[in-house]
Design an enzyme around this catalytic site. Structure first.
Site, PDB file in Angstrom:
ATOM      1  NE  ARG A 149      -3.496  10.643  17.251  1.00 60.04           N
ATOM      2  CZ  ARG A 149      -1.830  10.396  17.106  1.00 60.04           C
ATOM      3  NH1 ARG A 149      -1.171  11.218  17.691  1.00 60.04           N
ATOM      4  NH2 ARG A 149      -1.103  10.545  16.231  1.00 60.04           N
TER       5      ARG A 149
ATOM      6  N   GLY B 236      -8.198   4.294  11.470  1.00 53.83           N
ATOM      7  CA  GLY B 236      -7.670   5.225  11.797  1.00 53.83           C
ATOM      8  C   GLY B 236      -8.422   6.196  12.870  1.00 53.83           C
ATOM      9  CB  VAL B 237      -9.856   9.044  12.837  1.00 52.56           C
ATOM     10  CG1 VAL B 237     -11.073   9.963  13.666  1.00 52.56           C
ATOM     11  CG2 VAL B 237      -8.952   9.722  12.530  1.00 52.56           C
TER      12      VAL B 237
ATOM     13  CB  SER C  37      -5.033  11.111   6.533  1.00 51.44           C
ATOM     14  OG  SER C  37      -5.041  10.045   5.531  1.00 51.44           O
TER      15      SER C  37
ATOM     16  CG  HIS D  13     -11.701   4.967   1.152  1.00 51.46           C
ATOM     17  ND1 HIS D  13     -12.217   6.682   2.117  1.00 51.46           N
ATOM     18  CD2 HIS D  13     -11.080   5.164   2.144  1.00 51.46           C
ATOM     19  CE1 HIS D  13     -11.688   7.781   2.279  1.00 51.46           C
ATOM     20  NE2 HIS D  13     -10.081   7.043   2.082  1.00 51.46           N
TER      21      HIS D  13
ATOM     22  CG  HIS E 225      -7.313   3.947  16.548  1.00 54.20           C
ATOM     23  ND1 HIS E 225      -7.436   2.448  17.995  1.00 54.20           N
ATOM     24  CD2 HIS E 225      -6.577   3.167  16.128  1.00 54.20           C
ATOM     25  CE1 HIS E 225      -6.511   1.607  16.580  1.00 54.20           C
ATOM     26  NE2 HIS E 225      -6.735   1.708  15.580  1.00 54.20           N
TER      27      HIS E 225
ATOM     28  CG  ASN F  39      -1.891   1.009   1.083  1.00 53.56           C
ATOM     29  OD1 ASN F  39      -1.760   2.233   0.501  1.00 53.56           O
ATOM     30  ND2 ASN F  39      -2.597   0.921   2.310  1.00 53.56           N
TER      31      ASN F  39
ATOM     32  CG  HIS G 165     -11.941   4.199   5.689  1.00 51.06           C
ATOM     33  ND1 HIS G 165     -11.294   3.131   5.792  1.00 51.06           N
ATOM     34  CD2 HIS G 165     -11.449   5.454   5.150  1.00 51.06           C
ATOM     35  CE1 HIS G 165     -10.242   3.158   5.889  1.00 51.06           C
ATOM     36  NE2 HIS G 165     -10.273   4.639   5.366  1.00 51.06           N
ATOM     37  CG  LEU G 166     -15.054   9.035  10.520  1.00 49.74           C
ATOM     38  CD1 LEU G 166     -14.993   8.828  11.815  1.00 49.74           C
ATOM     39  CD2 LEU G 166     -14.871   9.539   8.979  1.00 49.74           C
TER      40      LEU G 166
ATOM     41  NE  ARG H  62      -6.992  13.995   1.323  1.00 54.06           N
ATOM     42  CZ  ARG H  62      -7.069  11.993   1.182  1.00 54.06           C
ATOM     43  NH1 ARG H  62      -8.439  11.773  -0.445  1.00 54.06           N
ATOM     44  NH2 ARG H  62      -6.926  11.642   1.936  1.00 54.06           N
TER      45      ARG H  62
ATOM     46  CD  GLU I 193      -7.993   0.103   3.507  1.00 59.18           C
ATOM     47  OE1 GLU I 193      -7.959   0.669   2.986  1.00 59.18           O
ATOM     48  OE2 GLU I 193      -6.724   0.577   4.477  1.00 59.18           O
TER      49      GLU I 193
ATOM     50  CE  LYS J 198      -0.901   2.747   6.563  1.00 67.75           C
ATOM     51  NZ  LYS J 198      -2.189   3.281   6.834  1.00 67.75           N
TER      52      LYS J 198
ATOM     53  NE  ARG K 275      -6.010   2.233  -0.627  1.00 66.70           N
ATOM     54  CZ  ARG K 275      -6.271   2.964  -0.293  1.00 66.70           C
ATOM     55  NH1 ARG K 275      -4.791   4.097   0.490  1.00 66.70           N
ATOM     56  NH2 ARG K 275      -7.427   4.147  -0.003  1.00 66.70           N
TER      57      ARG K 275
END
Length: 399
Positions: free
Chosen positions: A284, A333-334, A210, A180, A337, A9, A207-208, A240, A384, A16, A91
């Site tokens: 965060r 990620g967001v 970046s 996504h 967490h 990715n 899907h939250l 964005r 993913e 990744k 991806r």
């Protein structure tokens, strides 16, 4: 099928990677090994892998992505332990109108996908660079492109359309694609396992990360989504804008005299949570400054209020399309967490009968709604890499 499947990715500042056993059936969801190189192109890149904390690495400043990929491949070879590399899955954010199913990589595919770079400039160039480098390194290793637009390929026609003249819109490929898709594809597997028949009803997945989007699903298929022609549309994101009045863009170009390149940088890199807060693209981090005195605290509060408001507004729109809501799921990620983001979104959706269990939410539990909530609210980690590896396994096995 023997050997291992490597999933890559590749982004603008990170790669990744994950390694899966291609011989296993069904394919295990946990990789044998994974990690990432991050900070690519910056002053202090680092490398982390399973069981090893991130540590600084030196990358060729002139070709940092190639150097990062070479580092990963060297570690992969050590991990293969004599087993062959069965294939590499990538991806790819945008497949355009032509590519939606997983596709074997060759020079013609790379050329076609390169033409789509203007539609996803933050993401599209980097997997293509990796594909080309891998072909040069070992053309015998098969590669598979897995498209983030693919899950939305069968959206209802009315959801694909843009309100432009036909000759300038659909006839030239200007339509809503959605993104996504690998994440939402994973949800179509994980949610019925977790929630049973409920997941086949009126479901919205948030899907939250970046980048951020929502997908309305019925019978585990996409029926509407917030990202459209490009990965700029829909929700406010880390850097964005999300949806923005086109007149504001015209104003910036005509009155403020911003060039096309400057507008592009503004929309993709300088806006969103970072631009409004002036602090960070990470919720965060921004939330720590809400109680700061003066303008800094005010900007932090405004940025998070707008971030949440845009999520709530778009969920409301998708609820209208679905005709109600049975299941709301947060991921990425967001979403996975940041309990305070989930709490604020759900607080503003109380009119739907949503109530949270505060302790479950704080623990990032699989179900965070209370027993009396009319809508089940969940948290589901996305995967993913497993979806991409599964697509590659099927395609290569049937080749």
């Amino acid at each position: 099928m023997e050997g291992l499947i490597l999933v890559l990715n590749c982004g603008s500042s990170s790669i990744k990677f994950a390694l899966f056993d291609a011989a296993a059936e069904p394919l295990p969801r946990a990789p044998l090994w994974n990690g990432k190189v991050q900070g690519i192109g910056g002053p202090s890149p680092d490398f982390g892998e399973t069981g090893v904390a991130p540590h600084a690495v030196a990358l060729d400043a002139g070709h940092p992505h190639a150097a990062a990929l070479a580092l990963i491949l060297a570690r992969v070879e050590a991990r293969l332990a004599g087993r062959p590399l069965a294939g590499v899955a990538h991806r790819v954010v945008h497949g355009g109108g032509r590519y939606h199913a997983p596709t074997r990589v060759d020079a013609a595919l790379i050329a076609d996908l390169r033409a789509l770079i203007p539609l996803a400039p933050l993401h599209q160039p980097f997997p293509l660079k990796a594909m080309s480098l891998l072909i040069e390194r070992d053309p015998q290793v098969p590669q598979v492109a897995c498209f983030d637009t693919g899950f939305h390929h069968d959206l209802p026609e009315v959801e694909k359309m843009l309100p432009l003249p036909r000759e300038l819109g659909r006839d030239r490929g200007l339509r809503r694609y959605g993104f996504h898709g690998l994440s939402y594809d994973y949800m179509s597997h994980a949610l019925p396992e977790r929630h049973g028949a409920l997941a086949r009803g009126r479901t919205i997945v948030a899907h939250l990360g970046s980048g951020a989007s929502l997908c309305a699903m019925r019978e585990l298929k996409s029926v509407a989504t917030t990202m459209g022609f490009s990965a700029l549309d829909g929700l406010m994101m880390g850097t964005r804008t999300g949806s923005i009045d086109p007149g504001a863009i015209l104003y910036l170009m005509e009155i403020e005299r911003l060039s096309l390149e400057e507008v592009g940088r503004l929309l993709y890199h300088r806006s969103g949570l970072l631009g409004v807060s002036g602090i960070s693209a990470e919720p965060r981090v921004v939330v720590r400054h809400e109680d700061d005195p003066g303008e800094r605290g005010e900007r932090a509060r405004q940025a998070l209020a707008l971030y949440v408001r845009r999520i709530v507004r778009e969920i409301g729109a998708l609820v209208a399309v679905l005709g109600g809501l049975d299941l709301l799921v947060f991921t990425a990620g967001v979403g996975e967490h940041n309990a305070f983001i989930r709490e604020r979104v759900c607080r503003d959706l109380a009119f739907l009968g949503i109530t949270l269990d505060d302790d479950a939410n704080a623990a990032n539990a699989a179900v965070i709604s209370s027993r009396d909530s009319r809508v089940i609210v969940g948290v589901e980690p996305t995967n993913e890499e497993w979806i991409a590896a599964s697509h590659a396994q099927r395609l290569l096995r049937n080749a």
